[in-house]
Design an enzyme around this catalytic site. Structure first.
Site, PDB file in Angstrom:
ATOM      1  N   GLY A   4       1.283   5.367  13.744  1.00 57.23           N
ATOM      2  CA  GLY A   4       1.993   4.180  14.236  1.00 57.23           C
ATOM      3  C   GLY A   4       1.393   3.646  15.529  1.00 57.23           C
ATOM      4  N   CYS A  43      12.364  11.743   7.517  1.00 58.50           N
ATOM      5  CA  CYS A  43      12.360  11.397   8.953  1.00 58.50           C
ATOM      6  C   CYS A  43      13.692  11.779   9.560  1.00 58.50           C
ATOM      7  CB  CYS A  43      12.190   9.909   9.169  1.00 58.50           C
ATOM      8  SG  CYS A  43      10.972   9.159   8.163  1.00 58.50           S
ATOM      9  N   LYS A  48       0.878  -1.185   0.000  1.00 57.39           N
ATOM     10  CA  LYS A  48       0.000   0.000   0.000  1.00 57.39           C
ATOM     11  C   LYS A  48       0.910   1.228   0.000  1.00 57.39           C
ATOM     12  CE  LYS A  48      -2.336   3.224   1.949  1.00 57.39           C
ATOM     13  NZ  LYS A  48      -2.010   4.608   1.510  1.00 57.39           N
ATOM     14  N   GLY A  83       5.692   5.952   8.803  1.00 52.94           N
ATOM     15  CA  GLY A  83       4.771   7.092   8.774  1.00 52.94           C
ATOM     16  C   GLY A  83       4.836   7.829  10.099  1.00 52.94           C
ATOM     17  N   SER A  84       3.761   8.503  10.442  1.00 57.82           N
ATOM     18  CA  SER A  84       3.789   9.340  11.645  1.00 57.82           C
ATOM     19  C   SER A  84       3.683   8.500  12.918  1.00 57.82           C
ATOM     20  CB  SER A  84       2.635  10.338  11.613  1.00 57.82           C
ATOM     21  OG  SER A  84       1.410   9.661  11.838  1.00 57.82           O
ATOM     22  N   GLU A 121       8.489   2.545  11.777  1.00 62.28           N
ATOM     23  CA  GLU A 121       9.523   3.556  11.528  1.00 62.28           C
ATOM     24  C   GLU A 121       8.781   4.890  11.478  1.00 62.28           C
ATOM     25  OE1 GLU A 121      12.575   5.428  11.341  1.00 62.28           O
ATOM     26  OE2 GLU A 121      12.784   3.248  11.412  1.00 62.28           O
ATOM     27  N   GLU A 172       7.664  17.282  15.509  1.00 62.87           N
ATOM     28  CA  GLU A 172       8.080  17.043  14.130  1.00 62.87           C
ATOM     29  C   GLU A 172       7.243  17.905  13.180  1.00 62.87           C
ATOM     30  OE1 GLU A 172       7.355  13.179  12.166  1.00 62.87           O
ATOM     31  OE2 GLU A 172       9.420  13.323  11.445  1.00 62.87           O
TER      32      GLU A 172
HETATM   33  C1  UN1 Z   1      13.225   8.720   5.619  1.00 68.62           C
HETATM   34  O1  UN1 Z   1      13.309   9.934   5.700  1.00 68.62           O
HETATM   35  O2  UN1 Z   1      12.170   8.142   5.946  1.00 68.62           O
HETATM   36  O3  UN1 Z   1      19.034   8.614   5.606  1.00 68.62           O
HETATM   37  C2  UN1 Z   1      14.282   7.869   5.086  1.00 68.62           C
HETATM   38  C3  UN1 Z   1      18.366   9.188   4.750  1.00 68.62           C
HETATM   39  C4  UN1 Z   1      17.768   8.395   3.630  1.00 68.62           C
HETATM   40  C5  UN1 Z   1      16.531   7.724   4.080  1.00 68.62           C
HETATM   41  C6  UN1 Z   1      15.528   8.607   4.743  1.00 68.62           C
HETATM   42  N1  UN1 Z   1      18.713   7.431   3.154  1.00 68.62           N
HETATM   43  O4  UN1 Z   1      18.163  10.377   4.816  1.00 68.62           O
END
Ligand code: UN1
Length: 499
Positions: free
Chosen positions: A232, A283, A174, A227-228, A249, A384
């Site tokens: 999560g 992230c 998805k 995701g957020s 994550e 965030e």
């Molecule tokens: C993400 O932002 O969810 O380390 C992953 C990094 C990338 C992956 C980011 N290789 O910034």
């Protein structure tokens, strides 16, 4: 306008609802990429049933042969790299240099997974009894629910699906509703490479409808979600109740620390790339800059001067430094944080608004933004934002910098710029993050190392590298006793009781 479909049961088919949503270019909302299915629980159910059939066959395909499929996937992605990068930039906005990197991360993950098909190590250990072998080995788990965000439309699905597939699982994928086209390309490549069709299912739609139906489906024993942290928590509650294996994550509030002895030019490049790369929508993005008081004023003025020169624009145009944000709603959220920061008394030094440039009016653009005098503990410093907003905090020592870094609910990545080897190693030791960089920005994790964070960033699992293979396989233990007698473990060993 081109209409796309789900891939379910080995065929490209329409959703049961018959409804579709439009996917638009975030740099120019008049540019419609296509219409994609608005699916629901009945589509998911059909996908899970098909994936269950796919799994039955795929699990008995030798792992090296499964790996060979991934090697071909990597080859096709490498051949089509430029075209995929272009489609990805059109769909989610980040500049071509970055989308090329995103595809490359997928290629790297494919080749790693391909070779892992010839490892998937277990252990053989001595038994405590004579003429008996003891070993552990991996078994696949079943249908994996793969729920992905928009910011790495190729890399993140590959981080999840390639290890899942090499381990012998089937996938129900998805993608984020913002990036259904890149997801379609990825599934086409998997099929072209020879993956049996029922091993992969692609179901488009919203998280509320499709994501939730996958998470709640009893035929899906493992879920991988990026995701957020808020979503999560919901996913985690369902998986807890249904005893599903879950990899989360989630959010980050990553800091770059610059000490007084740092190479300031290097730290400057790191901060700009970390904060404004991917328009801050990683992230791992640098969202806080912790400056030692000895260089605070000088570094800040260097930074603001450079940030003002960053060129906003269409990521497919030469010379663009910063692309659009993913959506109008994402821009609205950033604007709310501009108000929050100003209400809290932080100094807005640059950006803080949509650009004046009329040519950009059709896209979701927002200027690179820097706030100084941000209080540790304030909302700007804690929450965030997922946009191009950097909050600067002043500190007087390494200890204070570490405390500020650690005093948030997230723990994905951190970075420190210093020439003092002792301070660098203390940072590696003391910063509460899954990843710490020394003299490098908070973004840019490499595909062959474990990726993930502590505290509310994750739930203890890691993606990438060797560790993710633990998540997608179940450890089984086998004992073979060839002594021809009943040997009783813990009783019939030869040591006897100590005198
Ligand atoms: C993400 O932002 O969810 O380390 C992953 C990094 C990338 C992956 C980011 N290789 O910034």
């Amino acid at each position: 306008m081109k209409q796309f479909n789900n891939f379910i049961g080995g065929a490209w088919i329409a959703p049961d609802s018959g409804e579709y949503f439009e996917n638009r270019n975030p740099a120019n909302r008049d540019d419609v990429i296509g219409r994609f299915p608005l699916s629901g629980p009945t589509d998911v159910d059909r996908a899970v049933k098909s994936a269950t059939r796919g799994f039955a066959d795929w699990r008995s395909t030798p792992a090296p042969a499964r790996g060979d499929v991934l090697r071909i996937v990597g080859d096709i992605m490498a051949t089509r790299k430029e075209e995929i990068a272009d489609a990805m930039t059109r769909e989610m906005g980040k500049p071509l240099t970055e989308t090329r990197g995103d595809v490359q991360e997928g290629i790297d993950t494919a080749y790693y997974a391909a070779s892992e098909g010839r490892r998937l190590f277990g252990h053989t250990v001595p038994s405590e009894l004579r003429n008996k072998w003891a070993m552990s080995y991996r078994r696949p788990i079943g249908v994996a629910g793969i729920i992905c965000p928009f910011n790495f439309p190729m890399a993140i699905p590959t981080w999840k699906m390639f290890p899942a597939l090499v381990c012998g699982n089937a996938c129900v994928f998805k993608p984020a509703e913002d990036v259904p086209h890149t997801a379609t390309i990825l599934v086409e490549i998997l099929l072209e490479a020879g993956l049996p069709p029922e091993v992969i299912q692609l179901v488009h739609g919203t998280g509320e409808e499709v994501g939730a139906a996958i998470v709640e489906h009893p035929g899906v024993p493992l879920i991988s979600f990026t995701g957020s942290t808020e979503t999560g928590s919901i996913v985690g509650a369902v998986c807890g109740r249904m005893h599903k294996r879950l990899s989360l994550e989630m959010g980050g509030k990553n800091a770059q620390i610059v000490m007084a002895d740092a190479d300031l030019d290097l730290a400057l490049e790191g901060a700009l790339w970390g904060a404004f790369g991917t328009t801050g929508q990683r992230c791992t993005a640098t969202s806080r800059l912790i400056l030692h008081t000895g260089i605070h004023d000088r570094f800040l003025s260097m930074l603001v001067d450079r940030a003002r020169t960053l060129k906003l624009g269409d990521g497919r145009k030469e010379g663009t430094d910063v692309g659009p944000m993913i959506s109008e709603a994402a821009v609205d959220k950033v604007e709310r944080y501009i108000d929050i920061g100003q209400a809290d008394g932080a100094d807005l030094l640059c950006g803080g608004r949509r650009p004046d440039d009329g040519k950009l009016g059709n896209g979701n653009f927002f200027e690179p933004t820097i706030f100084a005098r941000v209080e540790a503990g304030s909302r700007l410093e804690q929450e965030e934002i997922f946009g191009p907003v950097l909050s600067v905090v002043r500190v007087a020592s390494a200890d204070e910098a570490f405390t500020v870094n650690n005093d948030v609910r997230y723990g994905l990545s951190s970075s420190i710029y210093t020439r003092d080897v002792n301070v660098a190693f203390r940072a590696l030791n003391d910063l509460d993050n899954g990843i710490t960089y020394v003299n490098a920005p908070t973004i840019g994790a490499e595909a062959h190392l474990p990726f993930g964070g502590v505290k509310q960033t994750g739930n203890g699992h890691r993606e990438g590298g060797w560790q993710v293979y633990e998540f997608y396989s179940e450890t089984k233990v086998g004992y073979a006793d060839f002594s021809g007698t009943l040997q009783r473990a813990q009783i019939d060993n030869y040591l006897g009781a100590p005198d």
